[in-house]
Write an enzyme that holds these catalytic residues in place. Sequence first.
Site, PDB file in Angstrom:
ATOM      1  N   ASN A   9     -56.624 -25.469  -3.417  1.00 48.49           N
ATOM      2  CA  ASN A   9     -57.984 -25.231  -4.225  1.00 48.49           C
ATOM      3  C   ASN A   9     -58.117 -26.239  -5.334  1.00 48.49           C
ATOM      4  O   ASN A   9     -57.273 -26.111  -6.451  1.00 48.49           O
ATOM      5  CB  ASN A   9     -57.814 -23.884  -4.730  1.00 48.49           C
ATOM      6  CG  ASN A   9     -59.108 -23.480  -5.909  1.00 48.49           C
ATOM      7  OD1 ASN A   9     -60.020 -24.457  -5.749  1.00 48.49           O
ATOM      8  ND2 ASN A   9     -59.184 -22.361  -6.324  1.00 48.49           N
ATOM      9  N   TRP A  10     -59.198 -27.209  -5.377  1.00 46.59           N
ATOM     10  CA  TRP A  10     -59.071 -28.317  -6.182  1.00 46.59           C
ATOM     11  C   TRP A  10     -59.883 -27.946  -7.453  1.00 46.59           C
ATOM     12  O   TRP A  10     -59.799 -28.839  -8.422  1.00 46.59           O
ATOM     13  CB  TRP A  10     -59.705 -29.707  -5.423  1.00 46.59           C
ATOM     14  CG  TRP A  10     -58.828 -30.295  -4.337  1.00 46.59           C
ATOM     15  CD1 TRP A  10     -57.539 -29.845  -3.941  1.00 46.59           C
ATOM     16  CD2 TRP A  10     -58.833 -31.623  -3.700  1.00 46.59           C
ATOM     17  NE1 TRP A  10     -57.223 -30.646  -2.923  1.00 46.59           N
ATOM     18  CE2 TRP A  10     -58.192 -31.697  -2.684  1.00 46.59           C
ATOM     19  CE3 TRP A  10     -59.895 -32.393  -3.487  1.00 46.59           C
ATOM     20  CZ2 TRP A  10     -58.123 -32.625  -1.851  1.00 46.59           C
ATOM     21  CZ3 TRP A  10     -60.113 -33.555  -2.967  1.00 46.59           C
ATOM     22  CH2 TRP A  10     -59.032 -33.611  -1.802  1.00 46.59           C
ATOM     23  N   LYS A  11     -60.401 -26.940  -7.443  1.00 48.35           N
ATOM     24  CA  LYS A  11     -61.254 -26.631  -8.583  1.00 48.35           C
ATOM     25  C   LYS A  11     -62.243 -27.583  -9.011  1.00 48.35           C
ATOM     26  O   LYS A  11     -62.778 -28.272  -8.066  1.00 48.35           O
ATOM     27  CB  LYS A  11     -60.299 -25.995  -9.790  1.00 48.35           C
ATOM     28  CG  LYS A  11     -59.449 -25.101  -9.423  1.00 48.35           C
ATOM     29  CD  LYS A  11     -58.394 -24.283 -10.320  1.00 48.35           C
ATOM     30  CE  LYS A  11     -57.726 -23.127  -9.916  1.00 48.35           C
ATOM     31  NZ  LYS A  11     -56.996 -22.491 -10.669  1.00 48.35           N
ATOM     32  N   HIS A  95     -63.119 -15.776  -6.503  1.00 48.11           N
ATOM     33  CA  HIS A  95     -61.859 -16.364  -7.319  1.00 48.11           C
ATOM     34  C   HIS A  95     -61.975 -15.777  -8.760  1.00 48.11           C
ATOM     35  O   HIS A  95     -62.977 -15.483  -9.305  1.00 48.11           O
ATOM     36  CB  HIS A  95     -61.916 -17.612  -7.527  1.00 48.11           C
ATOM     37  CG  HIS A  95     -60.563 -18.283  -8.053  1.00 48.11           C
ATOM     38  ND1 HIS A  95     -60.391 -18.397  -9.274  1.00 48.11           N
ATOM     39  CD2 HIS A  95     -59.612 -18.888  -7.582  1.00 48.11           C
ATOM     40  CE1 HIS A  95     -59.242 -19.000  -9.431  1.00 48.11           C
ATOM     41  NE2 HIS A  95     -58.840 -19.287  -8.442  1.00 48.11           N
ATOM     42  N   GLU A 167     -53.909 -12.936  -6.134  1.00 50.57           N
ATOM     43  CA  GLU A 167     -53.758 -14.057  -6.935  1.00 50.57           C
ATOM     44  C   GLU A 167     -53.633 -13.366  -8.590  1.00 50.57           C
ATOM     45  O   GLU A 167     -54.680 -13.178  -9.210  1.00 50.57           O
ATOM     46  CB  GLU A 167     -54.872 -15.128  -7.458  1.00 50.57           C
ATOM     47  CG  GLU A 167     -54.859 -16.008  -5.966  1.00 50.57           C
ATOM     48  CD  GLU A 167     -55.608 -17.459  -6.511  1.00 50.57           C
ATOM     49  OE1 GLU A 167     -54.873 -18.267  -6.154  1.00 50.57           O
ATOM     50  OE2 GLU A 167     -56.532 -17.413  -7.009  1.00 50.57           O
ATOM     51  N   GLY A 173     -52.519 -20.920 -13.035  1.00 48.48           N
ATOM     52  CA  GLY A 173     -52.937 -21.899 -13.976  1.00 48.48           C
ATOM     53  C   GLY A 173     -51.924 -21.993 -15.098  1.00 48.48           C
ATOM     54  O   GLY A 173     -50.494 -22.072 -14.662  1.00 48.48           O
ATOM     55  N   GLY A 235     -53.294 -24.073  -6.354  1.00 45.62           N
ATOM     56  CA  GLY A 235     -54.263 -24.874  -7.503  1.00 45.62           C
ATOM     57  C   GLY A 235     -53.606 -26.115  -7.895  1.00 45.62           C
ATOM     58  O   GLY A 235     -53.996 -27.161  -7.419  1.00 45.62           O
TER      59      GLY A 235
HETATM   60  P1  PGA Z   1     -52.347 -22.522  -9.911  1.00 48.69           P
HETATM   61  O1  PGA Z   1     -54.047 -21.796  -9.278  1.00 48.69           O
HETATM   62  O2  PGA Z   1     -51.636 -22.948  -8.455  1.00 48.69           O
HETATM   63  O3  PGA Z   1     -52.949 -23.719 -10.744  1.00 48.69           O
HETATM   64  O4  PGA Z   1     -51.844 -21.280 -10.476  1.00 48.69           O
HETATM   65  C1  PGA Z   1     -54.177 -21.045  -8.181  1.00 48.69           C
HETATM   66  C2  PGA Z   1     -55.576 -20.648  -7.984  1.00 48.69           C
HETATM   67  O5  PGA Z   1     -56.123 -20.271  -9.326  1.00 48.69           O
HETATM   68  O6  PGA Z   1     -56.348 -20.474  -7.001  1.00 48.69           O
END
Ligand code: PGA
Length: 262
Positions: A9-11, A95, A167, A173, A235
């Site tokens: 997930n590149w956000k 999400h 999640e 994050g 992420g």
């Molecule tokens: P992260 O994010 O791997 O940076 O914790 C995961 C996500 O929010 O999908």
Amino acid sequence: MRQKVIVGNWKMYTTANSARELAEQISEGLANIHGLSVVICPPFPYLSMVAKSLRNSRIALGAQNLFPEMEGAITGEVSPTMLLDIGCNYVILGHSERRQLLGESDSFINEKVKFALAAGLEVILCIGETIDQRQAKQTKAVLDQQLSQGLSDLSPDHLSNLIVAYEPLWAIGSSGHQATPQQAQDDHVLIRSCFSQLFGDASSKTLRILYGGNVKPVNATALLRQADVDGVLIGAASLEATEFLAIARAGIVESLAEARQT
Ligand code: PGA
């Protein structure tokens, strides 16, 4: 056996150049995958371009959101038809960042899930509790609610295209926290049992449940080895080709090990 799924997930990160480079590195690094699915989810503006970079690869393309209409006067939104049109087969919905920052409700997420599945996309529905909810022992109640409302009135015909991503917000994050493999396993068992109440035992056994929240090369193998962890949603580490490739390769190794046991 449930096939493992590794999702990046590149956000709201990358530029056109870095997105193309990252997609090419991932596609070259995973030229021979089989026995598991690997999906990357770039921001909307780069989907078409990344689709081209992935044309001869076995990596699938996913979006990070959609609007539940085929088309219309809806400024700024993107429809499932558009996603399918450019070669996108997956979509992440619900999400926690969208739930928290944009106020998305379970009922709106439910509309999106139903619409996306009916259009023919594979849906990755994200659910998870906050730290306060966990400390107040509300994890089960929260997961129950997000699942039962998010999946309300879903046609059983579409269940095979549904993936749930657990999640926990306290592990996502920059929180600096990680769920232990055992915590992930325990919460996935909770989710599977709630899903079984909703759709029956047989469907719950084939449901793929991914774990997300600070997945890195260092903890990926232990997470992927848990019986009920069917993959990971990544992420930050999905923005570094070497890290994402290392996690995907851990997925390949665990998939092969599982296949040998069955
Ligand atoms: P992260 O994010 O791997 O940076 O914790 C995961 C996500 O929010 O999908």
